[in-house]
Design an enzyme around this catalytic site. Structure first.
Site, PDB file in Angstrom:
ATOM      1  N   ASP A  71       0.854  -1.199   0.000  1.00 36.63           N
ATOM      2  CA  ASP A  71       0.000   0.000   0.000  1.00 36.63           C
ATOM      3  C   ASP A  71       0.887   1.246   0.000  1.00 36.63           C
ATOM      4  OD1 ASP A  71      -1.958   2.081   0.732  1.00 36.63           O
ATOM      5  OD2 ASP A  71      -3.263   0.374   1.116  1.00 36.63           O
ATOM      6  N   ASP A 173      -9.979  -2.336   6.611  1.00 30.76           N
ATOM      7  CA  ASP A 173      -9.314  -1.269   5.853  1.00 30.76           C
ATOM      8  C   ASP A 173      -9.515  -1.520   4.352  1.00 30.76           C
ATOM      9  OD1 ASP A 173      -7.855   1.098   5.763  1.00 30.76           O
ATOM     10  OD2 ASP A 173      -5.911   0.082   5.785  1.00 30.76           O
ATOM     11  N   THR A 175      -7.972  -2.004   1.447  1.00 32.72           N
ATOM     12  CA  THR A 175      -7.417  -3.029   0.551  1.00 32.72           C
ATOM     13  C   THR A 175      -7.973  -4.425   0.843  1.00 32.72           C
ATOM     14  OG1 THR A 175      -5.461  -1.633   0.342  1.00 32.72           O
ATOM     15  CG2 THR A 175      -5.265  -3.885  -0.460  1.00 32.72           C
ATOM     16  N   ARG A 186     -15.686   3.750   2.823  1.00 34.75           N
ATOM     17  CA  ARG A 186     -14.691   2.886   3.448  1.00 34.75           C
ATOM     18  C   ARG A 186     -14.738   2.918   4.968  1.00 34.75           C
ATOM     19  NH1 ARG A 186      -8.906   5.116   1.803  1.00 34.75           N
ATOM     20  NH2 ARG A 186      -8.283   3.757   3.502  1.00 34.75           N
ATOM     21  N   GLU A 343      -1.556  -7.992   1.587  1.00 32.12           N
ATOM     22  CA  GLU A 343      -1.250  -6.562   1.618  1.00 32.12           C
ATOM     23  C   GLU A 343      -0.244  -6.212   2.706  1.00 32.12           C
ATOM     24  OE1 GLU A 343      -3.304  -2.159   2.137  1.00 32.12           O
ATOM     25  OE2 GLU A 343      -3.987  -3.826   3.377  1.00 32.12           O
ATOM     26  N   ASP A 348       2.100   2.657   3.378  1.00 30.50           N
ATOM     27  CA  ASP A 348       1.238   3.826   3.224  1.00 30.50           C
ATOM     28  C   ASP A 348       1.048   4.583   4.532  1.00 30.50           C
ATOM     29  OD1 ASP A 348      -1.241   5.267   1.843  1.00 30.50           O
ATOM     30  OD2 ASP A 348      -1.973   4.443   3.743  1.00 30.50           O
ATOM     31  N   LYS A 349       0.710   3.865   5.564  1.00 28.83           N
ATOM     32  CA  LYS A 349       0.342   4.545   6.814  1.00 28.83           C
ATOM     33  C   LYS A 349       1.552   5.282   7.405  1.00 28.83           C
ATOM     34  CE  LYS A 349      -3.155   1.000   7.462  1.00 28.83           C
ATOM     35  NZ  LYS A 349      -4.217   1.756   6.788  1.00 28.83           N
ATOM     36  N   HIS A 352       2.216   8.387   5.288  1.00 25.82           N
ATOM     37  CA  HIS A 352       1.283   9.434   5.756  1.00 25.82           C
ATOM     38  C   HIS A 352       1.842  10.139   6.993  1.00 25.82           C
ATOM     39  CE1 HIS A 352      -2.204   9.109   3.182  1.00 25.82           C
ATOM     40  NE2 HIS A 352      -2.383   7.824   3.433  1.00 25.82           N
ATOM     41  N   HIS A 391      -1.314   2.975  -5.030  1.00 26.10           N
ATOM     42  CA  HIS A 391      -1.058   4.368  -5.427  1.00 26.10           C
ATOM     43  C   HIS A 391       0.323   4.717  -4.914  1.00 26.10           C
ATOM     44  CE1 HIS A 391      -1.636   5.277  -1.244  1.00 26.10           C
ATOM     45  NE2 HIS A 391      -2.767   4.587  -1.280  1.00 26.10           N
TER      46      HIS A 391
END
Lengths: 475, 475
Positions: A71, A173, A175, A186, A343, A348-349, A352, A391
């Site tokens: 992710d 989540d 995914t 979501r 996943e 990703d997290k 962020h 992404h």
């Protein structure tokens, strides 16, 4: 594994990643001992690889497909992790070993205008490969008009294949959810949020239920991840009203495990006894931690990442979950094939959160899972493996020691060299943004050539459907 | 052009890019008329492309190689330009048409420590593919110890091939320079700078001369670009002391042209009469201009790019230079093959300047050149084409309408949708930084399969040497 040639294997082998078991230990790394100063010293190919590539282009179907998603794992995130953990000339044994590669586009659609949204979220992007439909940010396997559309996992199961869904995130989540549920937002993890935010899905209104309730209904053979807290919510309607969702899962035949030992003890998982692993209340704690990105972080002395002391020792790693899922799903050619999605969620997290060591550790974690998938596929001989991201993300490699208008951090890599990483898509305290660049997709096995060149995220749905014989007709 | 299948061709054809001749005109664009809301509507593949990919994997040698470099053209820069000019579901007819793709690493080496520098410059990266040596930032085809190493163009010429070097930058700029010169610093354009900064190269010291003097010595059959002002410098030593470098070129048999009409009039170029095109004093003015990136740029109404009113009408475009170079170098199978390098230089320069429309226009400019190269290769049947970048860059697609700690700009794309671009690796007024991510390389023709998967920039040197039969032994 046709592309794991001598030189490549050597590089991978030389990049020793020694992680001691003790918490808080500095992650010691050593780069390949290769002379980079001579002609061709930095080459990654051993010689002409035309024949290797040619032999990797295999048509037809495969029994099994394993799809691994990092992710937020854009090319920048891969490069940052490789530089840190393997050295610039190094090679991930999993991520970098897939023989075929391409780029794909990840845009979503604006819910109102139906025009492209160039910076998508994980819900829309997951929906894209799960269903083949471009949808809006926040959509969980519903199209841009809100209509539920079957996921790969659901279609595989309907065709009699065995199915698995593994994540380091909460199972609700985006995914993992896109393979198991269909809701307009979501955030509709449990019954309460669903009644408020996704009324069309609420059981009270004749809907399919919250993400968690639909996940129980979807009944994959193996579902492993975090998100236990939502399973403690009570059903507000339907047959199991007043009972927790966990109790419901139990009453409906699920085996439920909560730690690595419990997972290791599971002998089988099938439609009579599907496996539900809930290894954390929310997301699984990450493996590595390190310095915060700061306005002047690039100017600080470079440091190494350390293990996350908050991570429970009895929490399975992604590769442990992946290996277990594969062993439970694999019928050793005596039965149906399987579709498994895995996943690595917290690349990703942590991006962020502008936490470089966090995102690097999770990329290493995913790499281990990719190695396991490739090792199985090579043994099995009838399995296709895809590795990509949903992404791209914020983190950028900038000049070592520099600062930017954003937040920087300076790490000491496997090369014993400084690497400065920039996070500059949001103000401090806010969540760094996804980015909209095309990104890497890699494949191995029958049908994998369909990811070469420029494709779109929705092509991946068609490609996997074709490989598994699920039909590829467009609606 | 095996991958230009119906659906792809349709998309390319539908993306009409109507640029009127008048200066200052708004660039009008229209996205493909495809329904993106249905299943598979956004797919880029028409069907199973296994056979197409298989047929694109061709071994052996080619007569000609054309290498096109988008300076600073990372995946983000490609995606930004595609979204703007073709729409998110669109496809560049050149850049996106190459059948084989991979990712490569671009790191350079620190001059002192010899360890990886994760954020390289155009000199070190150009040196990597030109010579096969990783070197330090600023190095022009000298290795990390400062030793000159032969370039692809020089080796091709030594083997009797015809050669060309085309750029929209000053011809002394790093990318064209690495094929023609060997100096310790990229700034040594002319005799004066060389004596001061690259004394080892000064003719006074028995060196090879400045970049411009070495370029004249190297004597490619075709050399086209900017940088006329350095040719007005006087030689400070040697046979041509006291004469301008332009006069020297003239006396040594070069045909010199200064505009599109002059270029069009050239009938032949060879070692008796090499062609030198000098179309600007410095870099060639770019094609498009647009709004400045600002702290609150993302919040402004989205706008379109406009043509650059400063660009002279008689300045050739990159595709005009490329087509002319090909036609002059091609011996139509009656003579030797050729090696041609073509650079779209100002993608990088406009990204440094946080000028989104500038970088997009130059990417469109490069795409036209790629189309020309692929069209020639398809006709010729014995030409390999590679398209890649030297390093990635700053620009990122963020959520439309958002602002960041850096500088944003909001454009109205071919989809009639807003796209916000973030520049945040340097403070306002400073040059935005390169970034260190791995990036896309694409190939067509014999030997092109060697770019599939993960390679390094130096592998490209080996790959092209193998295709042209220049030998691939490592030093």
């Amino acid at each position: 594994m046709r592309t794991l040639k001598t030189r490549r294997a050597l590089r991978a082998g030389l990049a020793t990643l020694a992680i001691t078991a003790a918490t808080g230990t500095v992650i010691a790394v050593a780069a390949p001992a290769i002379d980079l100063t001579v002609r061709g010293g930095a080459n990654r190919n051993d010689g002409d690889q035309t024949k290797d590539v040619s032999q990797s282009v295999i048509g037809g179907r495969a029994r099994n497909v394993i799809l691994l998603i990092g992710d937020g794992m854009g090319d920048s995130e891969i490069t940052i992790a490789r530089n840190y953990a393997e050295g610039a000339a190094g090679r991930f044994k999993g991520l970098d070993a897939l023989p075929l590669t391409g780029q794909y586009t990840t845009y979503s659609l604006n819910k109102t205008t139906k025009k492209p949204d160039y910076d998508p979220d994980s819900a829309a992007t997951g929906t894209a490969w799960a269903t083949g439909f471009k949808s809006y940010d926040g959509a969980i396997s519903v199209d841009v008009n809100g209509v539920p559309q079957k996921s790969l996992l659901e279609e595989a199961k309907a065709k009699g294949l065995r199915t698995g869904n593994v994540s380091t995130a909460e199972l609700q989540d985006a995914t993992p959810a896109v393979q198991a549920a269909h809701v307009s937002s979501r955030s509709c993890y449990g019954p309460i949020a669903t009644l408020a935010t996704c009324p069309e899905a609420a059981l009270e209104n004749g809907g399919l239920g919250s993400i968690t309730e639909q996940l129980i209904d979807t009944r994959a053979d193996v579902t492993l991840g975090g998100g236990a807290k939502t399973f403690d919510e009570l059903a507000t309607a339907g047959q199991y009203q007043g009972k927790t969702l966990k109790q419901q899962a139990f009453e409906r035949g699920y085996q439920i495990v909560n730690d690595a030992a419990g997972l290791a003890g599971v002998k089988r998982a099938n439609q009579n006894q599907p496996l539900l692993g809930l290894f954390a209340s929310g997301n699984l704690p990450v493996r590595w931690v390190g310095p915060e990105a700061l306005s002047d972080g690039g100017k600080k002395a470079p440091v190494r990442c350390t293990e996350n002391p908050e991570r429970p020792a009895n929490q399975p790693t992604l590769v442990e979950m992946t290996n277990k899922a594969i062993s439970l799903l694999d019928t050793k050619r005596n039965g149906p094939g399987f579709f498994l999605q895995v996943e690595g969620a917290s690349i990703d997290k942590q991006d962020h959160a502008a936490n470089a060591c966090g995102q690097i550790g999770e990329t290493v974690d995913l790499d281990e899972a990719v190695q396991a998938a490739l090792a199985f596929a090579a043994r099995d001989g009838n399995t296709s493996v895809f590795v990509t991201a949903d992404h791209a993300h914020t983190s950028q490699i900038v000049e070592a020691g520099s600062v930017t208008p954003g937040y920087t951090v300076n790490l000491l890599t496997a090369d014993d060299a400084p690497m400065t990483i920039n996070y500059a898509t949001a103000a401090k305290g806010s969540s760094m943004q996804h980015t909209g660049t095309q990104l890497r997709i890699a494949g191995y096995g029958p049908g994998a050539a369909n990811i070469v060149g420029l494709t779109d995220q929705t092509d991946l749905n068609t490609t996997i459907r074709r490989i598994l014989g699920l039909g590829t007709k467009r609606s």
